[in-house]
Design a protein around this motif. Structure first.
Motif: not given
Length: 127
Positions: A13-23, A80-94
């Protein structure tokens, strides 16, 4: 070349957080520049963040500055990519990317700087 595998995407949800990893595998991870890009439907792939070989230097797109943090653990061959305060505009393939000829953070600033890419992980932010 290197092989890159992203993980950690999902629906949040908007305002939430995710952490991406790349091995990474295939070449000594601690010797080159790494970065993150994203691509939304109908848009060009855009730069998000990059990090130097040692992790001591980073730079970000203005759109994510202050909300996203890029980091790397050279002992684990992982970025890693730590993402906070996510917005709908951040929706994408990373996408995770590497410039195996570079060492500084600014040696990835646009897609043409990268010589290796992962397959991408989807991030969807609901309003």
């Amino acid at each position: 070349q290197v092989q890159l595998i992203e993980s950690g995407g999902g629906l949040v949800q908007a305002g939430g957080s995710l952490r991406l990893s790349c091995a990474a595998s295939g070449r000594t991870f601690s010797t080159y520049t790494m970065g993150w890009f994203r691509q939304a439907p109908g848009k060009e792939r855009e730069f998000v963040a990059a990090i130097s070989w040692s992790g001591s230097s980073t730079h970000y797109a203005d759109s994510v500055k202050g909300r996203f943090t890029i980091s790397r653990d050279n002992a684990l061959n992982t970025m890693y990519l730590q993402m906070h305060s996510l917005k709908p505009d951040d929706t994408a393939l990373y996408y995770c990317a590497a410039n195996t000829k570079g060492r500084g953070a600014y040696q990835i600033s646009e897609a043409s700087d990268a010589d290796s890419w992962g397959q991408g992980t989807q991030v969807t932010v609901s309003s």
